[in-house]
Design an enzyme around this catalytic site. Structure first.
Site, PDB file in Angstrom:
ATOM      1  N   CYS A 164       5.240   0.166   7.485  1.00 51.07           N
ATOM      2  CA  CYS A 164       4.949   1.255   6.407  1.00 51.07           C
ATOM      3  C   CYS A 164       6.179   1.699   5.590  1.00 51.07           C
ATOM      4  CB  CYS A 164       4.492   2.476   7.413  1.00 51.07           C
ATOM      5  SG  CYS A 164       4.472   4.037   6.282  1.00 51.07           S
ATOM      6  N   LEU A 165       5.992   1.728   4.479  1.00 56.56           N
ATOM      7  CA  LEU A 165       7.366   2.273   3.681  1.00 56.56           C
ATOM      8  C   LEU A 165       7.940   3.378   4.158  1.00 56.56           C
ATOM      9  CD1 LEU A 165       6.304   0.846   0.062  1.00 56.56           C
ATOM     10  CD2 LEU A 165       8.047  -0.219   1.398  1.00 56.56           C
ATOM     11  N   HIS A 222      -4.969   2.404   7.008  1.00 57.90           N
ATOM     12  CA  HIS A 222      -3.538   2.783   7.072  1.00 57.90           C
ATOM     13  C   HIS A 222      -3.149   3.794   6.228  1.00 57.90           C
ATOM     14  CE1 HIS A 222       1.083   1.968   7.656  1.00 57.90           C
ATOM     15  NE2 HIS A 222       0.765   2.445   6.569  1.00 57.90           N
ATOM     16  N   GLU A 223      -3.868   3.527   5.018  1.00 56.73           N
ATOM     17  CA  GLU A 223      -3.515   4.610   3.797  1.00 56.73           C
ATOM     18  C   GLU A 223      -4.059   5.673   4.088  1.00 56.73           C
ATOM     19  OE1 GLU A 223      -1.022   3.869   2.233  1.00 56.73           O
ATOM     20  OE2 GLU A 223      -0.517   1.999   2.623  1.00 56.73           O
ATOM     21  N   GLY A 234       0.948  -1.242   0.020  1.00 61.50           N
ATOM     22  CA  GLY A 234      -0.023  -0.165   0.092  1.00 61.50           C
ATOM     23  C   GLY A 234       0.890   1.434  -0.018  1.00 61.50           C
ATOM     24  N   HIS A 279      -2.421   8.393   6.267  1.00 59.52           N
ATOM     25  CA  HIS A 279      -1.590   9.150   5.485  1.00 59.52           C
ATOM     26  C   HIS A 279      -2.092  10.396   5.044  1.00 59.52           C
ATOM     27  CE1 HIS A 279       1.931   6.819   5.679  1.00 59.52           C
ATOM     28  NE2 HIS A 279       1.525   5.721   5.429  1.00 59.52           N
ATOM     29  N   GLN A 298       3.430   9.821   0.462  1.00 58.72           N
ATOM     30  CA  GLN A 298       4.644   9.177   0.780  1.00 58.72           C
ATOM     31  C   GLN A 298       5.531   9.438  -0.596  1.00 58.72           C
ATOM     32  OE1 GLN A 298       2.354   5.447   1.757  1.00 58.72           O
ATOM     33  NE2 GLN A 298       4.040   5.139   2.895  1.00 58.72           N
TER      34      GLN A 298
HETATM   35  C1  Y12 Z   1      -1.456  -4.101   6.603  1.00 61.84           C
HETATM   36  C2  Y12 Z   1      -0.569  -3.254   7.331  1.00 61.84           C
HETATM   37  C3  Y12 Z   1      -0.135  -1.920   6.660  1.00 61.84           C
HETATM   38  C4  Y12 Z   1      -0.390  -1.662   5.355  1.00 61.84           C
HETATM   39  C5  Y12 Z   1       0.274  -0.499   4.886  1.00 61.84           C
HETATM   40  C6  Y12 Z   1       1.370  -0.898   3.679  1.00 61.84           C
HETATM   41  N1  Y12 Z   1       2.678  -1.142   4.303  1.00 61.84           N
HETATM   42  C7  Y12 Z   1       3.536  -1.625   3.515  1.00 61.84           C
HETATM   43  O1  Y12 Z   1       3.373  -1.977   2.273  1.00 61.84           O
HETATM   44  C8  Y12 Z   1       4.830  -1.835   4.034  1.00 61.84           C
HETATM   45  C9  Y12 Z   1       5.709  -2.407   3.423  1.00 61.84           C
HETATM   46  C10 Y12 Z   1       7.292  -2.491   3.997  1.00 61.84           C
HETATM   47  C11 Y12 Z   1       8.061  -2.953   2.876  1.00 61.84           C
HETATM   48  C12 Y12 Z   1       9.498  -3.157   3.610  1.00 61.84           C
HETATM   49  O2  Y12 Z   1      10.495  -3.738   2.727  1.00 61.84           O
HETATM   50  C13 Y12 Z   1      10.861  -5.035   2.752  1.00 61.84           C
HETATM   51  O3  Y12 Z   1      10.099  -5.656   3.519  1.00 61.84           O
HETATM   52  C14 Y12 Z   1      11.713  -5.625   1.776  1.00 61.84           C
HETATM   53  C15 Y12 Z   1       9.773  -2.420   4.638  1.00 61.84           C
HETATM   54  O4  Y12 Z   1      11.251  -2.376   4.804  1.00 61.84           O
HETATM   55  C16 Y12 Z   1      11.899  -2.783   6.072  1.00 61.84           C
HETATM   56  O5  Y12 Z   1      11.313  -3.442   6.899  1.00 61.84           O
HETATM   57  C17 Y12 Z   1      13.517  -2.767   5.933  1.00 61.84           C
HETATM   58  C18 Y12 Z   1       9.083  -1.639   5.477  1.00 61.84           C
HETATM   59  C19 Y12 Z   1       7.570  -1.921   5.097  1.00 61.84           C
HETATM   60  C20 Y12 Z   1      -1.185  -2.843   4.765  1.00 61.84           C
HETATM   61  C21 Y12 Z   1      -1.673  -3.607   5.313  1.00 61.84           C
HETATM   62 CO    CO Z   2       2.147   3.701   5.528  1.00 61.99          CO
END
Ligand code: Y12
Ligand code: CO
Length: 171
Positions: free
Chosen positions: A95-96, A137-138, A45, A141, A50
């Protein structure tokens, strides 16, 4: 084109994003770039703020049962308004914009949402489970809120400690 992701504690993440009024090629290009950025960063997401665009637009792409993300399954949500919420649930969120930190957050279990697509068409969506959580969550933001602001005092302190430790190890 892949865009740079704005990360905590950048003040831009606190901005209140504005309504989208023009559904033109520029908006479509931003949504396409957001998709590329999210997938390249292993995200599910992403909100426009962001990638430094303060408009009420977000995308979600949940993986299938095999963990694969399909581009055609991307949900593009513009100007969302929650109409009804029901129940409560916890999920370990990431969260990214807050890389490397995951914590349990309480969210509504189900919701009904009105929103627009990239062409400005009005749509209605009933969501539950991970989709409902991702939408909340989004949408936070869009109002300048991060999931870490929903943590208890103790968990917020834990985050700050981990954040400072990570900063030190980088320098
Ligand atoms: C449930 C909970 C939160 C959401 C919001 C969207 N969140 C993400 O897409 C988070 C992604 C994410 C990816 C990461 O990279 C890796 O895992 C390779 C990251 O990086 C690290 O942890 C270093 C952090 C977050 C949607 C549904
Ligand atoms: Co986020």
């Amino acid at each position: 084109m892949r865009l740079p992701i704005v990360t905590y504690p950048d003040k831009r993440l606190k901005a209140l994003s504005g309504e989208v009024t023009v559904f033109d090629a520029l908006l479509h290009e931003l949504l396409d770039n957001m998709y590329e950025t999210m997938i390249a960063s292993n995200g599910i997401g992403l909100a426009a703020i962001q990638v430094a665009q303060p408009i009420r637009a977000l995308i979600i792409n949940l993986p299938d049962e095999e963990g694969v993300q399909h581009s055609e399954a991307t949900l593009e949500v513009i100007n969302p308004r929650i109409e009804v919420v029901e129940g409560s649930t916890y999920y370990q969120e990431g969260c990214l914009s807050v890389p490397g930190f995951y914590e349990d957050v309480e969210r509504h279990e189900r919701l009904r949402l009105r929103y627009q697509d990239r062409f400005g068409n009005e749509l209605l969506l009933e969501a539950e489970g991970l989709l409902s959580i991702a939408l909340q969550h989004e949408m936070d933001h869009l109002d300048g809120k991060l999931f870490i602001e929903k943590l208890s005092y103790a968990r917020r302190k834990k985050f700050e400690k981990e954040y400072k430790k990570n900063q030190k190890s980088k320098s």
